[in-house]
Enzyme design. Structure first.
Site, PDB file in Angstrom:
ATOM      1  N   GLY A 285       0.810  -1.209   0.000  1.00  0.00           N
ATOM      2  CA  GLY A 285       0.000   0.000   0.000  1.00  0.00           C
ATOM      3  C   GLY A 285       0.845   1.261   0.000  1.00  0.00           C
ATOM      4  O   GLY A 285       2.074   1.216   0.019  1.00  0.00           O
ATOM      5  N   GLU A 310      -0.873  -9.415  -4.728  1.00  0.00           N
ATOM      6  CA  GLU A 310       0.403  -9.928  -5.228  1.00  0.00           C
ATOM      7  C   GLU A 310       1.128  -8.929  -6.137  1.00  0.00           C
ATOM      8  O   GLU A 310       2.359  -8.828  -6.106  1.00  0.00           O
ATOM      9  CB  GLU A 310       0.194 -11.251  -5.972  1.00  0.00           C
ATOM     10  CG  GLU A 310      -0.706 -11.149  -7.196  1.00  0.00           C
ATOM     11  CD  GLU A 310      -0.824 -12.477  -7.933  1.00  0.00           C
ATOM     12  OE1 GLU A 310      -0.339 -12.549  -9.068  1.00  0.00           O
ATOM     13  OE2 GLU A 310      -1.391 -13.417  -7.354  1.00  0.00           O
ATOM     14  N   ILE A 338      -4.178 -10.899   6.685  1.00  0.00           N
ATOM     15  CA  ILE A 338      -4.077 -10.791   8.143  1.00  0.00           C
ATOM     16  C   ILE A 338      -5.312 -11.354   8.843  1.00  0.00           C
ATOM     17  O   ILE A 338      -5.286 -11.585  10.058  1.00  0.00           O
ATOM     18  CB  ILE A 338      -3.845  -9.329   8.583  1.00  0.00           C
ATOM     19  CG1 ILE A 338      -4.989  -8.422   8.128  1.00  0.00           C
ATOM     20  CG2 ILE A 338      -2.505  -8.825   8.082  1.00  0.00           C
ATOM     21  CD1 ILE A 338      -4.919  -7.010   8.677  1.00  0.00           C
ATOM     22  N   ALA A 359       0.536  -1.774   8.838  1.00  0.00           N
ATOM     23  CA  ALA A 359      -0.096  -0.761   7.984  1.00  0.00           C
ATOM     24  C   ALA A 359      -1.268  -1.317   7.191  1.00  0.00           C
ATOM     25  O   ALA A 359      -1.917  -0.576   6.451  1.00  0.00           O
ATOM     26  CB  ALA A 359       0.940  -0.170   7.024  1.00  0.00           C
ATOM     27  N   LYS A 405      -9.490   9.780  11.973  1.00  0.00           N
ATOM     28  CA  LYS A 405     -10.919   9.446  11.944  1.00  0.00           C
ATOM     29  C   LYS A 405     -11.323   8.582  13.138  1.00  0.00           C
ATOM     30  O   LYS A 405     -12.512   8.335  13.363  1.00  0.00           O
ATOM     31  CB  LYS A 405     -11.265   8.753  10.633  1.00  0.00           C
ATOM     32  CG  LYS A 405     -11.122   9.675   9.433  1.00  0.00           C
ATOM     33  CD  LYS A 405     -11.341   8.949   8.124  1.00  0.00           C
ATOM     34  CE  LYS A 405     -11.241   9.925   6.955  1.00  0.00           C
ATOM     35  NZ  LYS A 405      -9.941  10.590   6.843  1.00  0.00           N
ATOM     36  N   VAL A 443      -3.415  11.502   3.915  1.00  0.00           N
ATOM     37  CA  VAL A 443      -2.095  11.413   3.284  1.00  0.00           C
ATOM     38  C   VAL A 443      -2.229  11.773   1.812  1.00  0.00           C
ATOM     39  O   VAL A 443      -2.966  11.123   1.071  1.00  0.00           O
ATOM     40  CB  VAL A 443      -1.504  10.001   3.448  1.00  0.00           C
ATOM     41  CG1 VAL A 443      -0.139   9.924   2.791  1.00  0.00           C
ATOM     42  CG2 VAL A 443      -1.408   9.636   4.916  1.00  0.00           C
ATOM     43  N   LEU A 444      -1.523  12.816   1.394  1.00  0.00           N
ATOM     44  CA  LEU A 444      -1.592  13.260   0.010  1.00  0.00           C
ATOM     45  C   LEU A 444      -1.020  12.205  -0.927  1.00  0.00           C
ATOM     46  O   LEU A 444       0.078  11.719  -0.728  1.00  0.00           O
ATOM     47  CB  LEU A 444      -0.812  14.564  -0.166  1.00  0.00           C
ATOM     48  CG  LEU A 444      -1.453  15.820   0.421  1.00  0.00           C
ATOM     49  CD1 LEU A 444      -0.489  16.974   0.305  1.00  0.00           C
ATOM     50  CD2 LEU A 444      -2.746  16.147  -0.268  1.00  0.00           C
ATOM     51  N   SER A 446      -1.992   9.170  -1.500  1.00  0.00           N
ATOM     52  CA  SER A 446      -2.204   7.758  -1.195  1.00  0.00           C
ATOM     53  C   SER A 446      -3.411   7.240  -1.967  1.00  0.00           C
ATOM     54  O   SER A 446      -4.247   8.007  -2.445  1.00  0.00           O
ATOM     55  CB  SER A 446      -2.431   7.558   0.307  1.00  0.00           C
ATOM     56  OG  SER A 446      -3.645   8.161   0.713  1.00  0.00           O
TER      57      SER A 446
END
Length: 608
Positions: A285, A310, A338, A359, A405, A443-444, A446
Site C-alpha cells: 500500500g 500480489e 491478516i 499498515a 478518523k 495522506v496526500l 495515497s
C-alpha cells in the site's frame, strides 16, 4: 559536425584570419608586400606555425563557442601573445632585428579577428538560429546565485525551449537592475501582473534553499496565473550531479502545505532498526511501501514484506531489490491475509521479526459504511491476529498505523480503527511486547485520497467534485507519515498513541482550486461541483479528543496525554456477534463503543 571536420573548418578560417591580420598590418606600417620581402614571409610562417601549435596545445579547437565565457577570452589573449612573442624571437634569430610596430599591430588585429569571429558565431546562434524555434517565455523567481545560474544555462542552451525574460525578487536593491541582460522586474506580489503584461508562459522558482513556509506564498501567487510553474531542484542534488540545472520539477500540491520537514532522531532509529528483523504488513500500500523504502535505509538484517495483493507486493519487492546499495538486507515477500490467524502465527514463528509495522487496513470511508463487517474482519480481527502472534512469539515492538478518523468517530472505518487502537493497548497490558499506535490525518497521494481523484477529473476536463464547501482536513505527505511511524517505533515504551502536529487544516475546495491552477487551467476552464457529504463523513477531523489533550511537551512536537477507557469486553462481545447483526445495527454498535468518554488515567498518550 565531427571533430575532424570542425578542426579542418577552424584551421581554414584561422589561416584566413592570420593572413589578413599580417597583410593589413604590413600595409599599415608601410611594409612592402612582395615575394622578396624576407621579413614578411618569415613572420607569416612563424605566426601561422606558432598559432596552430599553441591553439592545439591549449585545445582551442575543442571549445564550444556558444558557451564561451571570460575563460575562453583569456585563452585567446594568451595564445595570440605567445604567437607574437615567438614571431619576435624568430625575427631576431633570422634577421637580427625585431619589427615591434609590425608585431604590435599584427597582435591587435590577430586578437580582434580571432575573438571577433567567435563572437560573431555566438551572436549568430543566439539571435538567428535560436529564434527559428518557438520559445516559451519564462519568468525566473529568485535573482540570486541559483536564479542567475538557471538564466545563464537557459540562455546558452540553444536546444532548450525556455526563454528567460526577467527575474522576480523581493530584494529592493536588485529591482530595476539587469542580470545577464535580463531585468529584475518586481517582487513576489507582482507575479500575477508581470505574467499578464509580459505574456509569460512558464515560471521557474529558483530558490532551492528557501524553507517550505516561505515557499508556500510564492507558489500561491504563481497558482493565480495561467503560467506553468516549476521548481529548481535542491542545490545538493545539483552539486552531487543527481540532476542538472535545467531539470526542473513540477509544483505539487504538497508544496502548498508549507510544512517544514519532520526532524527525526536518526541515532535512535538506527539503533532500533539496524541489524534487526522487520516486518511490514500492508507493504504494497501507499504507507506500507513508503515505510519499506525508508526502513531499508536503516539497514535491517531482514525486511519482510507482507500483503494481500500480489502485484503491489511484487512491485515494491523488485524496487527494493534493485537498490544495489542494499544488497546486505535480506528481503522476503509474503502473500497472506491478516484475517488468517493461523497464517499470521506461522509467518511470525518462521521469520521471528523484532519489529512489526502494521499498515494493513481497510480505509475507504464510504465503502466501509456499506460493508461494516469487512471493517471488523480486517481492521479489528486482522489487527488482533497479528498482535496476538507478535505477543506469542515475543516480538519486541508492534507499531500500528491509525487515523484521525478514530477521534469521535462517526464512520465505520473510524470506529473500527479506534477499537483496533484499544485492542493493541489491551495487548500492551498483557504482553512483554511494546504495542503502540500512530495516528495522523489524510495522506496526500495515497490510494483513495482526493488528489489522484482530482487529477483524473482534471484530465477529463472536469468537473472536479467536492463533497462540501466547508469540508476541511489535516494533510501530510506519505514520506512524513512513514517517518512518524518509524519514529514511533524508536520512542515506544508501550501503550502510547503517537499523533503528529499536522499544522492547520486545509479546505478541500481550496485544494481542488490549487490543483486546477497548478495543472495549467483556470476555474473557468474546470468547474467545481458539490456533491454533498458522503455517509460517515464529518466536515472536520480531530487528532485528539478533549479528554486526551495535555499541554506538557516532552520532546519537540511530542506531548503526553490521557486515553479513554479500553472497552475490551464490549469489543470481545461485538467480535463474537457481528455476523448476526445487520449493517445498520453493526455500524451503530461500533460507533457507540468507540465513542466511550470514560477516562482511564493510568494510561498515557504521546503526541508528535
Amino acid at each position: 559536425m565531427t571533430y575532424r571536420q570542425r578542426l579542418s573548418f577552424f584551421i581554414c578560417i584561422d589561416s584566413c584570419i592570420v593572413l589578413s591580420a599580417i597583410f593589413i598590418s604590413s600595409f599599415l606600417v608601410g611594409e612592402p608586400i612582395h615575394v622578396e620581402n624576407t621579413l614578411l614571409w618569415i613572420s607569416t610562417i612563424a605566426i601561422l606555425c606558432s598559432h596552430y601549435f599553441f591553439s592545439l596545445s591549449y585545445k582551442l579547437y575543442k571549445k564550444v563557442w556558444e558557451y564561451a565565457s571570460t575563460n575562453e577570452l583569456l585563452l585567446l589573449l594568451k595564445i595570440v601573445t605567445y604567437v607574437a612573442f615567438v614571431t619576435g624571437v624568430v625575427q631576431f634569430i633570422a634577421l637580427q632585428e625585431i619589427r615591434f610596430k609590425f608585431l604590435m599591430i599584427t597582435w591587435l588585429l590577430h586578437l580582434f579577428f580571432i575573438g571577433g569571429s567567435r563572437l560573431v558565431w555566438r551572436l549568430y546562434r543566439d539571435s538567428i538560429i535560436n529564434r527559428r524555434t518557438t520559445k516559451v517565455r519564462t519568468l525566473i523567481v529568485g535573482a540570486g546565485s541559483a536564479g542567475t545560474m538557471v538564466a545563464r544555462q537557459l540562455l546558452k542552451n540553444s536546444e532548450c525551449r525556455l526563454l528567460p525574460i526577467g527575474f522576480i525578487d523581493d530584494n529592493s536593491k536588485k529591482k530595476n537592475l539587469d542580470i545577464l541582460g535580463l531585468p529584475v522586474i518586481g517582487g513576489v506580489r507582482e507575479i500575477v501582473d508581470v505574467v499578464e503584461e509580459r505574456k509569460v508562459d512558464n515560471i521557474i522558482i529558483a530558490i532551492p534553499s528557501l524553507p517550505e513556509k516561505e515557499l508556500k506564498p510564492i507558489i500561491q501567487e504563481c497558482a493565480k496565473t495561467k503560467a506553468e510553474t516549476k521548481i529548481l531542484p535542491l542545490l545538493e542534488d545539483l552539486i552531487t550531479g543527481k540532476v542538472s540545472v535545467n531539470q526542473f520539477r513540477d509544483v505539487e500540491v504538497e508544496d502548498l502545505l508549507g510544512r517544514e520537514p519532520i526532524d527525526i532522531d536518526i541515532e535512535s532509529i538506527s539503533k532500533n532498526i539496524q541489524g534487526k528483523r522487520v516486518l511490514v504488513t500492508g507493504a504494497g500500500g501507499s504507507i506500507g511501501s513508503e515505510l519499506s523504502r525508508q526502513l531499508i535505509e536503516f539497514q535491517p538484517s531482514h525486511l519482510i514484506l507482507l500483503g494481500h495483493g500480489e502485484n503491489s507486493i511484487y512491485t515494491i519487492e523488485m524496487e527494493l531489490k534493485e537498490k544495489k546499495q542494499h544488497d546486505a538486507v535480506e528481503i522476503t515477500a509474503i502473500i497472506a491475509d491478516i484475517q488468517d490467524k493461523d497464517k499470521m502465527m506461522d509467518v511470525i514463528k518462521t521469520h521471528k521479526p523484532d519489529i512489526i509495522y502494521h499498515a494493513a487496513a481497510h480505509k475507504h470511508v464510504p465503502l466501509m459504511e456499506k460493508n461494516p463487517e469487512e471493517a471488523v474482519k480486517n481492521n479489528m480481527i486482522g489487527t488482533m491476529n497479528i498482535a496476538i502472534a507478535a505477543s506469542v512469539h515475543q516480538v519486541t515492538t508492534f507499531v500500528m498505523v491509525s487515523t484521525d478518523k478514530a477521534v469521535h468517530p462517526t464512520s465505520v472505518m473510524g470506529a473500527s480503527k479506534k477499537l483496533a487502537e484499544m485492542i493493541i493497548q489491551d495487548m500492551d497490558r498483557k504482553s512483554d511486547t511494546k504495542f503502540v499506535a500512530v495516528r495522523f490525518g489524510n495522506v496526500l497521494g495515497s490510494r483513495g485520497s482526493v488528489i489522484p481523484l482530482f487529477k483524473k477529473q482534471i484530465e477529463r476536463g472536469g468537473p472536479v467534485t467536492v463533497t462540501h464547501p466547508d469540508m476541511v482536513r489535516y494533510f501530510m505527505t506519505i514520506p512524513e507519515a512513514s517517518r512518524l511511524v518509524i519514529q514511533a517505533g524508536a520512542l515506544a515504551n508501550g501503550g502510547e498513541i503517537f499523533v503528529l502536529d499536522m499544522g492547520e487544516p486545509i479546505k478541500i475546495v481550496d485544494l481542488a482550486k490549487n490543483l486546477i491552477t497548478l495543472s495549467g487551467f483556470t476555474l473557468d476552464d474546470i468547474e467545481i461541483t458539490y456533491t454533498g457529504a458522503r455517509p460517515g463523513e464529518k466536515l472536520f477531523e480531530e487528532l485528539l479528543t478533549e479528554q486526551e489533550i495535555v499541554d506538557q511537551q516532552i520532546y519537540p512536537k511530542i506531548y503526553i496525554g490521557k486515553t479513554t477507557e479500553i472497552q475490551i469486553e464490549s469489543i470481545q462481545d461485538i467480535l463474537a456477534t457481528y455476523t448476526s447483526l445487520d449493517s445498520h445495527a453493526l455500524k451503530n454498535r461500533l460507533i457507540e463503543i468507540a465513542n466511550s468518554k470514560t477516562i482511564h488515567k493510568s494510561e498515557s498518550v504521546v503526541t508528535i
